[in-house]
Design an enzyme around this catalytic site. Structure first.
Site, PDB file in Angstrom:
ATOM      1  N   GLU A 105       3.594  -4.624  10.260  1.00 58.74           N
ATOM      2  CA  GLU A 105       3.739  -3.182  10.263  1.00 58.74           C
ATOM      3  C   GLU A 105       4.534  -2.794   9.032  1.00 58.74           C
ATOM      4  OE1 GLU A 105       5.037  -4.799  13.109  1.00 58.74           O
ATOM      5  OE2 GLU A 105       3.474  -4.365  14.577  1.00 58.74           O
ATOM      6  N   TYR A 117       0.594  -5.368   0.064  1.00 58.14           N
ATOM      7  CA  TYR A 117      -0.127  -6.029   1.153  1.00 58.14           C
ATOM      8  C   TYR A 117      -1.641  -5.955   0.941  1.00 58.14           C
ATOM      9  CZ  TYR A 117       4.488  -5.789   3.323  1.00 58.14           C
ATOM     10  OH  TYR A 117       5.831  -5.904   3.583  1.00 58.14           O
TER      11      TYR A 117
END
Length: 145
Positions: A105, A117
């Site tokens: 998250e 990411y």
């Protein structure tokens, strides 16, 4: 920049917790890191430069999947590839352990982390409304399979 990436040890915990406190509004404590190091289904690594912990990240494995957590880099060393190197090493270690999927998250407003990411192959797959506190913010759920 000469940085050593290695597994976290108990002697790293005070510096790791201090880095965590400088990086997050709801940081993990030293006790939490010690607890994670004792578990057989976790891997924590640090980035070290001249005996100083400048980065850390970890994962918790469950049924061949891993939750990546505690990705933090000292502000003075951000945007120098430290997080990318740590995450690649962390996932290589996970792959050796048989992990085939990774999730994490990230604050919805953290564009730099989301970009990192995505560069590593993570895809946005959901949203957790109000997940973060101080300040309240949604979390983007990302997966790499």
């Amino acid at each position: 920049m000469q940085v050593q990436i290695r597994k976290m040890t108990e002697k790293d915990v005070p510096q790791a917790a201090a880095l965590e406190a400088a990086s997050f509004s709801m940081p993990w404590t030293e006790a939490a890191f010690y607890e994670q190091l004792e578990k057989s289904n976790t891997v924590y690594i640090v980035a070290e430069k001249e005996d100083k912990i400048i980065g850390l990240c970890g994962l918790t494995e469950s049924f061949g999947e891993a939750d990546i957590c505690n990705v933090s880099v000292d502000r003075d060393y951000q945007n120098r590839g430290v997080a990318t190197t740590m995450l690649r090493d962390l996932m290589e270690e996970g792959n050796r352990k048989g992990i085939h999927a990774y999730t994490l998250e990230v604050r919805a407003g953290n564009a730099a982390a989301i970009h990192l990411y995505e560069k590593l192959g993570f895809m946005r797959e959901g949203l957790r409304r109000g997940f973060y506190e101080h300040p309240r913010e949604d979390a983007v759920i990302m997966w790499k399979r």
